[in-house]
Write a protein that holds these residues in place. Structure first.
Motif, PDB file in Angstrom:
ATOM      1  N   ARG A   1       0.816  -1.224   0.000  1.00  0.00           N
ATOM      2  CA  ARG A   1       0.000   0.000   0.000  1.00  0.00           C
ATOM      3  C   ARG A   1       0.844   1.266   0.000  1.00  0.00           C
ATOM      4  O   ARG A   1       0.495   2.255  -0.637  1.00  0.00           O
ATOM      5  CB  ARG A   1      -0.937  -0.006   1.212  1.00  0.00           C
ATOM      6  N   TYR A   2       1.961   1.253   0.717  1.00  0.00           N
ATOM      7  CA  TYR A   2       2.784   2.458   0.856  1.00  0.00           C
ATOM      8  C   TYR A   2       4.156   2.064   1.383  1.00  0.00           C
ATOM      9  O   TYR A   2       4.370   0.915   1.807  1.00  0.00           O
ATOM     10  CB  TYR A   2       2.126   3.469   1.805  1.00  0.00           C
ATOM     11  N   ASN A   3       5.090   3.005   1.366  1.00  0.00           N
ATOM     12  CA  ASN A   3       6.438   2.747   1.881  1.00  0.00           C
ATOM     13  C   ASN A   3       6.723   3.600   3.108  1.00  0.00           C
ATOM     14  O   ASN A   3       7.858   3.969   3.377  1.00  0.00           O
ATOM     15  CB  ASN A   3       7.491   3.010   0.796  1.00  0.00           C
ATOM     16  N   LYS A   4       5.673   3.890   3.846  1.00  0.00           N
ATOM     17  CA  LYS A   4       5.776   4.757   5.024  1.00  0.00           C
ATOM     18  C   LYS A   4       5.633   3.929   6.293  1.00  0.00           C
ATOM     19  O   LYS A   4       4.892   2.942   6.328  1.00  0.00           O
ATOM     20  CB  LYS A   4       4.660   5.812   4.956  1.00  0.00           C
ATOM     21  N   ASP A   5       6.339   4.314   7.349  1.00  0.00           N
ATOM     22  CA  ASP A   5       6.157   3.725   8.669  1.00  0.00           C
ATOM     23  C   ASP A   5       4.816   4.205   9.211  1.00  0.00           C
ATOM     24  O   ASP A   5       4.594   5.394   9.430  1.00  0.00           O
ATOM     25  CB  ASP A   5       7.299   4.147   9.600  1.00  0.00           C
TER      26      ASP A   5
END
Length: 606
Positions: free
Chosen positions: A518-522
């Motif tokens: 979905r995303y590459n964010k913490d």
């Protein structure tokens, strides 16, 4: 002899003493559902409603949870599951080297009358050889294992009782009792067969014949076949469209018209992790997508009822909320249970904290649903148009607010590009719809807001250095929800900003077999995330719009092969093993299946 489905060794059904998520079928009756494992075990069932306290729940704790297992007393078996054609009636079969030895038919009584309540599970055991031994164990769950019920036995069966709950088991089997479990190994003949009926909310247990299981089965079969025959789809991958449609229909709670996102809670998105949520509620976003899918395959009756039920619910509560209860008895407040979780995936949650979040895209999602409904010649009354006016009047103000995004981040709200995009589409499509229908509206104001949102997104949501749209304003995070960008007519499909965004998502978030993170964010959670299946079906639609139809077909066929033996999908998937993860079956994934197949079917015809 023809064998439907996919045969599997019975020992391969399990992982760490749990039935793998993908090795389940589901039975429905438009009030609730039950999961049936390929080994003949019901390990999840909430009666009488989707969000009732579970009757069987060993999928969340193999040691303490309740279950209902039926299995031949023989080693080295193969197992198979399939649905009766055009229905949600499930068949589980056991084979040895000579062929089928036992068949179990499972169903929840279904009726076209929403007010009829039959909180019963009917199970039909049919042997195919003489003197076959079958072991049956039944352990109902009371308050998630906290309460030990009293057990009463009479000539008709057993009643399990607590202060607030009763569970009846009616059959001709002479069970033995061990505490809160009844069990036995029984020898059956080829000419014999037996029904077992489990019911809730009863005061007396009836003779098994009085449950009229054969009549209920025929009624249920007639109900599902009549509904399936209303589908208006002729084209490729029809069996996937049919099963997705039957699953979506089964997830509706008929008495109120609400639909659950999935019939389960806390099946993990990552094994051993903390991404475990309760999905037995109505998400405005998900259900709005479902209206689009129903309209695409000619189910305008269901789409009409649902869209007006949603309008009634929102008008009654005078607010658009992220999550709605399916009835007045539902409890949204999040609570953690003292259960070990599926394959030790803690915490086990009931209720959902996201119900208190502000998710901006919910508003635009409703308008998009009504827009697609209108394209399918759905009836847009003046009351529904007034509803549109009210939503956009509020959206004129709140589109500028930060929110928690489509992914329901439990961190500080931000200006998420996807949320702004869906807000823009609400005004854009309302103008198109209203003009076509000849309804009056503040079109000049809408055009002004539409332009303002678009300029805001282009200014703050596009990173010139990265040459792509990003997750939130002034960030450098990639977000696969923007695969929906080409589907909203925001920019031309050939615009380099659109092409570059898709390429950026492919480079950073696509895993093997066209599966997308979905995303590459913490996001503040401890466990890893896994690919979210809906995104891959959006990607198929993007490829079609880009004119890459043959590649889209290849991608779609790869994705469809990721379903389980019954063409069912969960929310996420392990890209290395192919194991299904998250709550199951997942409405929003099946929506993606229908949309992608319908779009590809049209493209191939063209």
């Amino acid at each position: 002899m023809e064998i439907y489905g996919r045969l599997k060794k019975i020992e391969d059904v399990y992982s760490e003493n749990y039935i793998k998520i993908e090795n389940h079928g589901v039975i429905f009756n438009n009030k609730t559902a039950a999961l049936v494992g390929m080994d003949g075990t019901i390990d999840w069932a909430c009666l009488p409603n989707f969000d009732s306290e579970p009757l069987f729940d060993s999928i969340l704790d193999a040691d303490r949870g309740g279950y209902f297992s039926i299995r031949p007393n023989r080693s080295g078996l193969m197992v198979n599951q399939y649905y009766e054609e055009l229905t949600n009636i499930l068949v589980t079969e056991f084979y040895d080297e000579n062929g089928i030895i036992v068949r179990i038919t499972d169903f929840l009584p279904a009726s076209e009358y929403a007010t009829i309540n039959m909180p019963e599970i009917h199970r039909f055991i049919e042997p195919f050889e003489d003197n076959i031994k079958i072991t049956i164990k039944i352990k109902p769950s009371f308050n998630y294992g906290k309460i030990k019920p009293s057990v009463e036995h009479n000539k008709n069966g057993y009643i399990f009782r607590s202060l607030n709950k009763t569970v009846g088991v009616s059959s001709n089997f002479n069970f033995r009792q061990d505490g809160d479990t009844i069990y036995g190994t029984f020898q059956m003949k080829r000419t014999g067969y037996n029904w077992i009926v489990v019911s809730t909310g009863i005061t007396h247990i009836n003779n098994i014949l009085e449950y009229k299981s054969i009549e209920r089965l025929n009624e249920t079969r007639k109900y599902w076949k009549a509904w399936s025959n209303k589908l208006n789809y002729e084209g490729i991958y029809g069996k996937y469209v049919l099963r997705s449609a039957l699953t979506l229909k089964g997830l509706f709670y008929d008495p109120t018209g609400m639909m659950v996102a999935a019939p389960t809670t806390s099946l993990p998105e990552s094994i051993g992790g903390d991404r475990n949520w309760d999905y037995r509620f109505t998400w405005i976003r998900d259900t709005a997508y479902v209206i689009e899918a129903l309209s695409l395959i000619g189910l305008n009756g269901e789409a009409t009822k649902f869209i007006y039920d949603i309008m009634y619910k929102i008008n009654k509560q005078k607010a658009i909320k992220t999550i709605y209860e399916i009835n007045d008895e539902s409890i949204l407040k999040e609570k953690v249970l003292d259960y070990s979780g599926y394959r030790n995936s803690r915490p086990v949650r009931i209720g959902n904290k996201a119900s208190g979040q502000f998710q901006l895209d919910q508003y635009g999602s409703i308008i998009n649903a009504i827009y697609h409904f209108s394209l399918a010649d759905g009836v847009i009354t003046t009351q529904l148009w007034d509803f549109v006016l009210g939503i956009l009047e509020k959206l004129e103000v709140i589109w500028k607010y930060p929110d928690s995004s489509i992914w329901e981040f439990r961190t500080e709200p931000k200006h998420y590009v996807y949320s702004k995009l869906i807000s823009w589409s609400a005004f854009h499509r309302a103008i198109l719809m209203g003009k076509k229908l000849g309804y009056s509206a503040p079109y000049e104001t809408w055009r002004k807001v539409e332009k303002e949102i678009k300029e805001d997104i282009l200014k703050n949501g596009y990173n010139n250095e990265m040459e792509c749209f990003v997750q939130s304003y002034d960030s450098k995070n990639i977000d696969a929800s923007l695969l929906r960008l080409p589907l909203m007519d925001f920019l031309n499909i050939k615009d380099k900003r659109v092409i570059n965004t898709i390429r950026c998502i492919e480079s950073n978030l696509m895993t093997p077999n066209y599966l997308f993170l979905r995303y590459n964010k913490d996001d503040g959670l401890k466990s890893m995330d896994n690919p979210f299946l809906l995104l891959s079906f959006w990607y198929v639609e993007d490829l079609i719009l880009m004119g890459r139809t043959e590649h889209a077909k290849k991608v779609l066929e790869t994705l469809l092969s990721k379903s389980n033996h019954l063409y069912l999908f969960s929310e996420e998937i392990n890209p290395k093993t192919g194991s299904l993860l998250g709550n199951f079956p997942q409405a929003i994934t099946h929506l993606g299946v229908i949309r992608a197949i319908a779009r590809l079917n049209s493209a191939l015809k063209d």
